[in-house]
Design a protein around this motif. Sequence first.
Motif, PDB file in Angstrom:
ATOM      1  N   VAL A  49       0.783  -1.155   0.011  1.00  0.00           N
ATOM      2  CA  VAL A  49       0.123  -0.150  -0.008  1.00  0.00           C
ATOM      3  C   VAL A  49       0.861   1.316  -0.001  1.00  0.00           C
ATOM      4  N   THR A  50       0.701   2.111  -0.909  1.00  0.00           N
ATOM      5  CA  THR A  50       1.492   3.554  -0.888  1.00  0.00           C
ATOM      6  C   THR A  50       0.584   4.483  -0.694  1.00  0.00           C
ATOM      7  N   VAL A  51       1.170   5.517   0.157  1.00  0.00           N
ATOM      8  CA  VAL A  51       0.225   6.744   0.625  1.00  0.00           C
ATOM      9  C   VAL A  51       1.050   7.779   0.418  1.00  0.00           C
ATOM     10  N   ALA A  52       0.310   8.812  -0.472  1.00  0.00           N
ATOM     11  CA  ALA A  52       1.192  10.258  -0.785  1.00  0.00           C
ATOM     12  C   ALA A  52       0.360  11.091  -1.252  1.00  0.00           C
ATOM     13  N   GLY A  53       0.256  12.212  -0.906  1.00  0.00           N
ATOM     14  CA  GLY A  53      -0.626  13.302  -1.416  1.00  0.00           C
ATOM     15  C   GLY A  53      -2.001  13.297  -0.940  1.00  0.00           C
ATOM     16  N   GLY A  54      -2.294  12.694   0.213  1.00  0.00           N
ATOM     17  CA  GLY A  54      -3.814  12.401   0.159  1.00  0.00           C
ATOM     18  C   GLY A  54      -4.324  11.125  -0.575  1.00  0.00           C
ATOM     19  N   SER A  55      -3.541  10.373  -1.451  1.00  0.00           N
ATOM     20  CA  SER A  55      -4.043   9.261  -2.127  1.00  0.00           C
ATOM     21  C   SER A  55      -3.236   8.003  -1.772  1.00  0.00           C
ATOM     22  N   LEU A  56      -4.243   6.932  -1.892  1.00  0.00           N
ATOM     23  CA  LEU A  56      -3.702   5.655  -1.508  1.00  0.00           C
ATOM     24  C   LEU A  56      -3.979   4.679  -2.689  1.00  0.00           C
ATOM     25  N   ARG A  57      -3.000   3.843  -2.806  1.00  0.00           N
ATOM     26  CA  ARG A  57      -3.051   2.799  -3.946  1.00  0.00           C
ATOM     27  C   ARG A  57      -2.520   1.486  -3.848  1.00  0.00           C
ATOM     28  N   THR A  58      -2.943   0.433  -3.901  1.00  0.00           N
ATOM     29  CA  THR A  58      -2.297  -0.926  -3.754  1.00  0.00           C
ATOM     30  C   THR A  58      -1.614  -1.498  -4.714  1.00  0.00           C
ATOM     31  N   TYR A  59      -0.608  -2.306  -4.664  1.00  0.00           N
ATOM     32  CA  TYR A  59       0.013  -3.138  -5.564  1.00  0.00           C
ATOM     33  C   TYR A  59      -0.024  -4.717  -5.276  1.00  0.00           C
ATOM     34  N   ASP A  60      -0.194  -5.538  -6.064  1.00  0.00           N
ATOM     35  CA  ASP A  60      -0.735  -7.015  -6.014  1.00  0.00           C
ATOM     36  C   ASP A  60       1.101  -7.468  -6.455  1.00  0.00           C
ATOM     37  N   THR A  61       1.728  -8.298  -5.328  1.00  0.00           N
ATOM     38  CA  THR A  61       2.945  -8.733  -5.570  1.00  0.00           C
ATOM     39  C   THR A  61       2.816 -10.553  -5.456  1.00  0.00           C
ATOM     40  N   THR A  62       3.907 -11.055  -6.150  1.00  0.00           N
ATOM     41  CA  THR A  62       4.253 -12.440  -5.868  1.00  0.00           C
ATOM     42  C   THR A  62       5.613 -12.360  -6.061  1.00  0.00           C
ATOM     43  N   ARG A  63       6.509 -13.728  -5.776  1.00  0.00           N
ATOM     44  CA  ARG A  63       7.859 -13.801  -6.228  1.00  0.00           C
ATOM     45  C   ARG A  63       8.345 -13.110  -7.515  1.00  0.00           C
ATOM     46  N   VAL A  64       7.314 -13.119  -8.431  1.00  0.00           N
ATOM     47  CA  VAL A  64       7.799 -13.197  -9.761  1.00  0.00           C
ATOM     48  C   VAL A  64       7.543 -11.632 -10.480  1.00  0.00           C
ATOM     49  N   SER A  65       6.415 -10.956  -9.476  1.00  0.00           N
ATOM     50  CA  SER A  65       5.725  -9.998 -10.054  1.00  0.00           C
ATOM     51  C   SER A  65       5.078  -8.852  -9.229  1.00  0.00           C
ATOM     52  N   CYS A  66       4.918  -7.686  -9.454  1.00  0.00           N
ATOM     53  CA  CYS A  66       4.442  -6.492  -8.838  1.00  0.00           C
ATOM     54  C   CYS A  66       3.610  -5.728  -9.723  1.00  0.00           C
ATOM     55  N   LEU A  67       2.328  -5.579  -9.704  1.00  0.00           N
ATOM     56  CA  LEU A  67       1.315  -5.150 -10.384  1.00  0.00           C
ATOM     57  C   LEU A  67       0.716  -3.959  -9.698  1.00  0.00           C
ATOM     58  N   PRO A  68       0.064  -3.127 -10.360  1.00  0.00           N
ATOM     59  CA  PRO A  68      -0.837  -2.003  -9.870  1.00  0.00           C
ATOM     60  C   PRO A  68      -2.076  -2.589  -9.496  1.00  0.00           C
ATOM     61  N   GLY A  69      -2.602  -2.663  -8.241  1.00  0.00           N
ATOM     62  CA  GLY A  69      -3.637  -3.185  -7.776  1.00  0.00           C
ATOM     63  C   GLY A  69      -4.938  -2.473  -8.213  1.00  0.00           C
ATOM     64  N   ALA A  70      -6.057  -3.161  -7.963  1.00  0.00           N
ATOM     65  CA  ALA A  70      -7.365  -2.437  -8.415  1.00  0.00           C
ATOM     66  C   ALA A  70      -7.738  -1.254  -7.444  1.00  0.00           C
ATOM     67  N   VAL A  71      -7.467  -1.106  -6.476  1.00  0.00           N
ATOM     68  CA  VAL A  71      -7.853  -0.257  -5.500  1.00  0.00           C
ATOM     69  C   VAL A  71      -7.098   0.752  -5.171  1.00  0.00           C
ATOM     70  N   THR A  72      -7.810   1.971  -5.413  1.00  0.00           N
ATOM     71  CA  THR A  72      -7.256   3.403  -5.140  1.00  0.00           C
ATOM     72  C   THR A  72      -8.340   4.191  -4.561  1.00  0.00           C
ATOM     73  N   ALA A  73      -7.804   5.021  -3.874  1.00  0.00           N
ATOM     74  CA  ALA A  73      -8.755   5.798  -2.791  1.00  0.00           C
ATOM     75  C   ALA A  73      -8.009   7.347  -2.431  1.00  0.00           C
ATOM     76  N   ARG A  74      -8.985   8.049  -2.121  1.00  0.00           N
ATOM     77  CA  ARG A  74      -8.676   9.448  -1.828  1.00  0.00           C
ATOM     78  C   ARG A  74      -8.681   9.576  -0.024  1.00  0.00           C
TER      79      ARG A  74
END
Length: 482
Positions: free
Chosen positions: A59-84
């Motif tokens: 989960v990243t938080v910056a500038g009043g915004s939150l977003r998720t990243y989905d990770t495995t051993r072989v990947s890191c992709l932007p997740g579907a969850v974003t919020a303010r």
Amino acid sequence: MGARMAGARLVGGTAVARAAAIGVALALSFGALGAVPASAAGTGPLDGVWRMDGYGTLVTVAGGSLRTYDTTRVSCLPGAVTARQVGSPGAHGATRYGEGPVASMTFTPEGRRHAVLALDDAAGVRRLERLPALPERCRQSVDAGPLAVFDRFWATFAENYPFFAAKGIDWQAVRARYRPLVTPDTPDAQLQQILIDMIRPLDDAHTALVHQGRTVYFGLRPGTRVPTTDLRARAAANVARQLVAPARTFGQGKLVVGELPGRLGYLRVDSFDGYAAGDSFQEQTAELDRALDALLPHDATAGADPLRGLVIDVRLNGGGSDALGLRIASRLTDRAYTAYRKVARNDPDDPTRFTRPQPITVRPSTAPRWTGPVALLTSGSSVSAAETFTQALMGRAPRVTRIGENTQGVFSDVLFRPLGNDPEGKDWAVFLPNEKYLDARGRTFDGPGIPPRLRAPVFTEEDLAHGRDSALTLARQVLTTS
């Protein structure tokens, strides 16, 4: 994080299909906010990068915004969850996030290195620890080729799915069998069938595959009867034959309140979601409270309650929010008790490692309550949140009499994982469970489901054709003789 970022869950076939058909944006439809800058050196106590204990989520938080990243051993992709951020931080830095003016979660720091995320519609919280920075692989472009999609799919299950051993599935062997069938030129249709063939033996109603915004597969326990519109109508008609007056409906038809002979109340819950037109959880709870207030009038706490017993019917309930089920349970007790304990897989290499058990408590409501006899009707079409609700009533005193059939056998919040380059999963996405719900003895009911105390036919063709409801009739007999 699962459907609606964890709390509300996909269930049965039709609910999964409906959710995925709209791009599976129900993993918190907070809108596309674009990439969120990730830096550990933020301006607020929550700004920076956080790793969730379990769930494979950053989960990243910056500038009043939150977003998720989905990770495995072989990947890191932007997740579907974003919020303010919604409003100003409260006590102890607790900050609300959501869509527009509607908040759906609270993110609270615990010192500089740890934080807790609580979802309005979920049971329990998620614990996080701070990372120095977003891993470099999370900033790289996404390979959406067949081999990359296969590898993410396999790794997502390998690192999160808790039930391979219980189901007798060797996931390494599955990879060895199917990985050679995939090449850089494998057509989408062939890859789709390979992925389906890999998870079909799980027979798990919390697994689904989405391709091009459409659910192409969802699992079910063998022999499950998927509720159709016709079945629901015929079942409702047979229930209505036993009511002493026309039922009242709430929650866009998903909540039905009625009265049975002998001063018995009747509550049918067809879903633990969708009670209001909007996505606001507060609107959902308000509508549920309206139905419960109609069932349990205010003179109930004054000793003048007209009920002799209560029948709750979740036989055709596809699931939804655990929190709504706990809200009903809070109206059925005068003492606090543990509903269940939740754990989640948190070691990608060791399927026996889980987060610390988190007790989920049913606390008596301040609204009118019913603490007398309760009969609960269940079936194989009682799925997900309908099952956690059933489990939450197992610790109630006096004991609830379960009547009907075993529930479906899926309890976990549902992880939604995009597999391609679209964060909403409109190219490739998968659903899967990663949690266990434990009873007081540390057991889970995943797989076989929760058994009834008294077995009875549930909406058999013979009963439907002759206007009968054997399980409801038995519930009435139990309550009138108790």
